[in-house]
Write an enzyme that holds these catalytic residues in place. Structure first.
Site, short mmCIF file in Angstrom:
data_model
loop_
_atom_site.label_atom_id
_atom_site.label_comp_id
_atom_site.label_asym_id
_atom_site.label_seq_id
_atom_site.Cartn_x
_atom_site.Cartn_y
_atom_site.Cartn_z
N GLU A 44 -4.22 -3.55 -7.72
CA GLU A 44 -4.48 -3.00 -9.06
C GLU A 44 -4.18 -1.50 -9.10
O GLU A 44 -4.78 -0.74 -9.86
CB GLU A 44 -5.94 -3.25 -9.50
CG GLU A 44 -6.42 -4.67 -9.36
CD GLU A 44 -5.72 -5.65 -10.29
OE1 GLU A 44 -4.74 -5.26 -10.94
OE2 GLU A 44 -6.15 -6.82 -10.36
N LEU B 40 4.42 -8.62 -11.99
CA LEU B 40 4.92 -7.25 -12.14
C LEU B 40 5.52 -6.74 -10.84
O LEU B 40 6.67 -6.32 -10.80
CB LEU B 40 3.79 -6.32 -12.60
CG LEU B 40 4.14 -4.83 -12.71
CD1 LEU B 40 5.20 -4.60 -13.78
CD2 LEU B 40 2.89 -4.00 -13.00
N THR B 41 4.76 -6.81 -9.75
CA THR B 41 5.17 -6.22 -8.47
C THR B 41 6.41 -6.89 -7.89
O THR B 41 6.58 -8.11 -7.95
CB THR B 41 4.02 -6.33 -7.46
OG1 THR B 41 2.85 -5.72 -8.02
CG2 THR B 41 4.37 -5.66 -6.16
N GLY C 113 -22.56 -6.89 18.00
CA GLY C 113 -21.56 -7.85 18.49
C GLY C 113 -21.49 -9.10 17.65
O GLY C 113 -20.41 -9.69 17.48
N ILE D 218 2.18 -12.01 -5.87
CA ILE D 218 1.72 -12.53 -7.15
C ILE D 218 0.50 -13.42 -6.95
O ILE D 218 0.58 -14.48 -6.33
CB ILE D 218 2.85 -13.30 -7.87
CG1 ILE D 218 4.08 -12.41 -8.04
CG2 ILE D 218 2.35 -13.83 -9.21
CD1 ILE D 218 3.82 -11.09 -8.76
#
Length: 380
Positions: free
Chosen positions: A361, A124-125, A338, A156
């Site tokens: 998401e 999608l992205t 530390g 993806i």
């Protein structure tokens, strides 16, 4: 430290996964994190144990595992490594769109592939389209009985290990959301895998650019109908968001265990540092957030199993649990001092892994937009 209520069957499933992960994943975890490598051998062992694609419905030959049991399994996977857990689950979860909007034939085909151990990736992205899905520029043009897909997808998950891709493309950019259509694309049709992203955390989960250059697919590869892709994606995301948060909950459980173990063993001024109130309150906060996150997920699992609407609970859980995971991981580093800041101890990795849950998401800010929208639409 976090007690989880399970029945005998659920306990057996969780113990089976733990045995495989402790024997096969843990010994190579440090190397996989350094090299950003997905351990396919562990994937195969879990697959052979029957723990992959557990959500495939019984009517299609799968286990049809309920959400409560899935969530418990996912938390266990996330406890050992969120990156591996996420990709292991995403490989089958990416096919959910087919079970939501696909034809009966497509559902049966997808089930066969999943039960054979095949991996799906959801595309999608894009470089200029993340939260604003209506801005995608990947196109699908009809040419006789085929569609020609062109475009680049970014970030993806499972890109380089996927056999199949669920691709969101627009049939008409002017239609924005109403033009988005989902397509099933086989890798062998010429899909190109681009850059392997060198991420801060979640490094066992491969994240790639995926390139579609004149990729032809038959018209029957549409999932649903033309222009119905956005509605399918939104329906799917309501359940996907809390599912993804199960891995964050597992990470939090690990952080509580690691920090508590260290605080009991490390001494200062002739006593274990857990005896110092200031530090013990950090641990108490960690446990509080972890328990509430787990309880929230179990409630959502019940709603999903009963096919009840979440009414924004998915977005709310995504915000709360992801922010809690970052806080719990940060507290774990603080408890170890530390030692928590060096790679010889596991909590610095937990801190790196936690951050992404606030981002993917749908960012937490987008989830707030979703919730505000629900309020604006509700009756007074």
């Amino acid at each position: 430290m976090v007690d989880r209520i399970m029945n005998e069957e659920q306990r057996d499933i969780v113990d089976l996964a733990k045995g495989i992960l402790e024997k096969e994943l843990v010994p190579q975890l440090e190397e996989c994190d350094k090299t950003s490598r997905f351990p396919t051998d562990v994937f195969q062992s879990l697959f052979k144990a029957g723990l992959y694609a557990v959500e495939v419905p019984e009517e299609y030959g799968g286990l049809g595992m309920n959400f409560e049991t899935q969530f418990l399994l996912n938390e266990t996977l996330g406890y050992y490594d969120t990156g591996f857990a996420f990709s292991f689950h995403a490989g089958s979860m990416s096919a959910d769109s087919i079970f939501i909007g696909g034809t009966e034939e497509q559902k049966r085909w997808a089930s066969e592939q999943l039960l054979a151990g095949k991996v799906f990736a959801f595309c999608l992205t894009e470089p200029a389209a993340g939260s604003d899905a209506g801005a995608i520029t990947t196109t699908a043009k009809r040419d006789g009985d085929e569609y020609i897909i062109n475009g680049n997808k970014t970030f993806i998950s499972c890109g380089e290990i996927a056999d199949y891709f669920i691709v969101a493309a627009t049939i008409d950019k002017s239609l924005k959301h109403k033009g988005i259509t989902l397509f099933l694309v086989e890798k062998e049709r010429g899909v190109q895998i681009g850059k392997h992203e060198d991420k801060m955390g979640l490094r066992l989960s491969p994240t790639n650019e995926v390139i579609f250059d004149e990729i032809r697919v038959p018209a029957d590869h549409i999932i649903g109908r033309e222009g119905k892709g956005f509605s399918i994606v939104m329906k799917n995301m309501e359940a996907v968001r809390p599912q993804t948060m199960t891995f964050a909950a597992g990470l939090m459980m690990r952080a509580v265990d690691e920090a508590t173990r260290f605080a009991k063993e490390r001494t200062s001024f002739n006593m274990p540092i857990i005896k110092f109130q200031g530090l013990s309150f950090l641990l108490a906060d960690m446990l509080k957030l972890t328990q509430v996150s787990h309880g929230t997920l179990m409630y959502i699992a019940r709603l999903l199993d009963e096919k009840q609407p979440l009414n924004g609970m998915g977005a709310s859980a995504k915000i709360f649990i992801s922010e809690s995971a970052s806080q719990v991981a940060s507290h774990a580093v603080q408890v170890l001092g530390g030692y928590g800041y060096i790679k010889d101890y596991p909590v610095e990795k937990l801190m790196r892994d936690a951050k992404i849950f606030e981002i993917f998401e749908g960012t937490n800010q987008i989830q707030q937009v979703v919730l505000a929208g629900l309020l604006s639409k509700s009756d007074k």
